[in-house]
Scaffold this motif. Sequence first.
Motif, short mmCIF file in Angstrom:
data_model
loop_
_atom_site.label_atom_id
_atom_site.label_comp_id
_atom_site.label_asym_id
_atom_site.label_seq_id
_atom_site.Cartn_x
_atom_site.Cartn_y
_atom_site.Cartn_z
N ALA A 242 0.81 -1.22 0.00
CA ALA A 242 0.00 0.00 0.00
C ALA A 242 0.84 1.27 0.00
CB ALA A 242 -0.93 0.00 1.21
N ALA A 243 2.12 1.13 0.33
CA ALA A 243 3.00 2.30 0.45
C ALA A 243 3.84 2.47 -0.82
CB ALA A 243 3.89 2.13 1.67
N HIS A 244 4.68 3.51 -0.79
CA HIS A 244 5.64 3.75 -1.87
C HIS A 244 7.05 3.66 -1.30
CE1 HIS A 244 2.37 5.04 -4.43
NE2 HIS A 244 2.00 5.95 -3.55
N GLY A 245 7.91 2.96 -2.00
CA GLY A 245 9.29 2.84 -1.55
C GLY A 245 10.24 2.82 -2.73
N ASP A 246 11.47 2.49 -2.47
CA ASP A 246 12.46 2.42 -3.54
C ASP A 246 13.52 1.38 -3.18
OD1 ASP A 246 14.01 3.66 -1.62
OD2 ASP A 246 14.18 5.57 -2.69
N ALA A 247 14.58 1.32 -3.98
CA ALA A 247 15.63 0.33 -3.76
C ALA A 247 16.35 0.55 -2.44
CB ALA A 247 16.63 0.36 -4.92
N ALA A 248 16.28 1.78 -1.90
CA ALA A 248 16.98 2.10 -0.65
C ALA A 248 16.12 1.78 0.58
CB ALA A 248 17.38 3.57 -0.64
N THR A 249 14.87 1.39 0.38
CA THR A 249 14.01 1.03 1.50
C THR A 249 14.41 -0.35 2.02
OG1 THR A 249 12.16 2.24 0.49
CG2 THR A 249 11.63 0.71 2.26
N THR A 250 14.63 -0.46 3.30
CA THR A 250 15.00 -1.74 3.90
C THR A 250 13.75 -2.44 4.43
OG1 THR A 250 17.14 -0.84 4.57
CG2 THR A 250 16.45 -2.89 5.61
N LEU A 251 13.50 -3.65 3.94
CA LEU A 251 12.35 -4.44 4.36
C LEU A 251 12.81 -5.70 5.08
CD1 LEU A 251 10.01 -4.33 1.20
CD2 LEU A 251 9.60 -3.22 3.41
N PRO A 252 11.96 -6.27 5.94
CA PRO A 252 12.29 -7.55 6.55
C PRO A 252 12.43 -8.62 5.46
CG PRO A 252 10.43 -6.52 7.68
CD PRO A 252 10.66 -5.74 6.42
N PRO A 253 13.29 -9.62 5.65
CA PRO A 253 13.51 -10.65 4.64
C PRO A 253 12.24 -11.40 4.24
CG PRO A 253 15.20 -10.77 6.33
CD PRO A 253 14.17 -9.79 6.82
N ARG A 254 11.25 -11.45 5.13
CA ARG A 254 10.04 -12.22 4.84
C ARG A 254 9.11 -11.51 3.85
NH1 ARG A 254 9.77 -9.99 9.79
NH2 ARG A 254 8.07 -8.56 10.26
N LEU A 255 9.37 -10.24 3.57
CA LEU A 255 8.52 -9.49 2.66
C LEU A 255 9.14 -9.40 1.27
CD1 LEU A 255 7.14 -6.52 4.81
CD2 LEU A 255 6.17 -8.78 4.44
N VAL A 256 8.26 -9.29 0.27
CA VAL A 256 8.68 -9.14 -1.12
C VAL A 256 8.60 -7.66 -1.49
CG1 VAL A 256 8.16 -9.74 -3.51
CG2 VAL A 256 7.84 -11.44 -1.70
N ARG A 257 9.62 -7.16 -2.14
CA ARG A 257 9.62 -5.75 -2.54
C ARG A 257 8.53 -5.55 -3.60
NH1 ARG A 257 13.25 -2.00 -1.37
NH2 ARG A 257 14.54 -3.68 -0.52
N PRO A 258 7.56 -4.68 -3.36
CA PRO A 258 6.46 -4.48 -4.31
C PRO A 258 6.95 -4.03 -5.69
CG PRO A 258 5.89 -3.52 -2.19
CD PRO A 258 7.35 -3.89 -2.11
N GLY A 259 6.30 -4.55 -6.72
CA GLY A 259 6.72 -4.26 -8.08
C GLY A 259 6.53 -2.82 -8.48
N HIS A 260 5.61 -2.08 -7.83
CA HIS A 260 5.37 -0.69 -8.23
C HIS A 260 6.33 0.29 -7.56
CE1 HIS A 260 3.06 -0.93 -4.44
NE2 HIS A 260 3.28 0.36 -4.33
N TRP A 261 7.20 -0.21 -6.67
CA TRP A 261 8.16 0.67 -6.02
C TRP A 261 9.22 1.13 -7.04
CZ3 TRP A 261 9.77 -0.94 -0.38
CH2 TRP A 261 8.63 -0.88 0.45
#
Length: 263
Positions: A242-261
């Motif tokens: 639901a949010a907006h992020g980029d390659a510099a956003t750090t996510l927990p390993p269990r999550l998948v980086r959203p394709g629209h970021w």
Amino acid sequence: MTDLRADCARCAALCCVAPTFARSADFAIDKPAGRPCPNLLADFRCGIHADLRSRGFPGCTTYDCFGAGQRVTRERGPDWRAHPDVAARMFAAFGVLRDLHELLWYLTDALDRPAAAPLHAELRAALAETERLTDEQRLEDLDVATHRAEVNRWLRRTSELVRTEGKSQRGRNLRGEDLMGRDLRRADLRGADLRGAYLIGARLDGADLREADVIGADLRGADLRGADLGTTLYLTQFQANAAHGDAATTLPPRLVRPGHWAN
């Protein structure tokens, strides 16, 4: 957490039928519960999948069923179109199982936290009971609210332990706060209590959200570019989508980086 991730290829499009859609910024139409979305094709695929955001359905791209869809489809059969009596039970079971799978996600996250070691026995018991409930034949009859309240008791205590680990005091108490559109760029929100906070459209780029508790926090449209959520507590795929992020956003390993970021 593999079984708690949505796999649309193995689901009979239950999320396109069972829930109610209200016309809003997330959905371009009103749709009552139990009625298929007009964009749903005969093979259970979406007819406008590639253009959902531009056609006014961004909510469909962020939704996550925590794996409930494919499980109900596998265990109760996909033929809801031909058998309305089966369909009603499938849709009801889908809603209940999604809630139970969400609790399993939180409990698994809690058990992964070293700071929660004093509560591991209680957390494992809650996990086992939640898993037992997912096997009930009549899921639609379960009182999920009562069970959720009991589980939440241990999730809150885990949060207190995690948010104070190695610190002299807990992070900021922003539980349920209206932070819509707020400028929180590079804010120190480590260990903050953000449960149920309204962060719609908030500027969180560069913010430190490690060990922050975000259960129920609304992150729609929030700017998470460059933010650190690597150890954020109870963060879900739904919230990240639901949010907006980029390659510099750090996510927990269990999550998948959203394709629209952004890349």
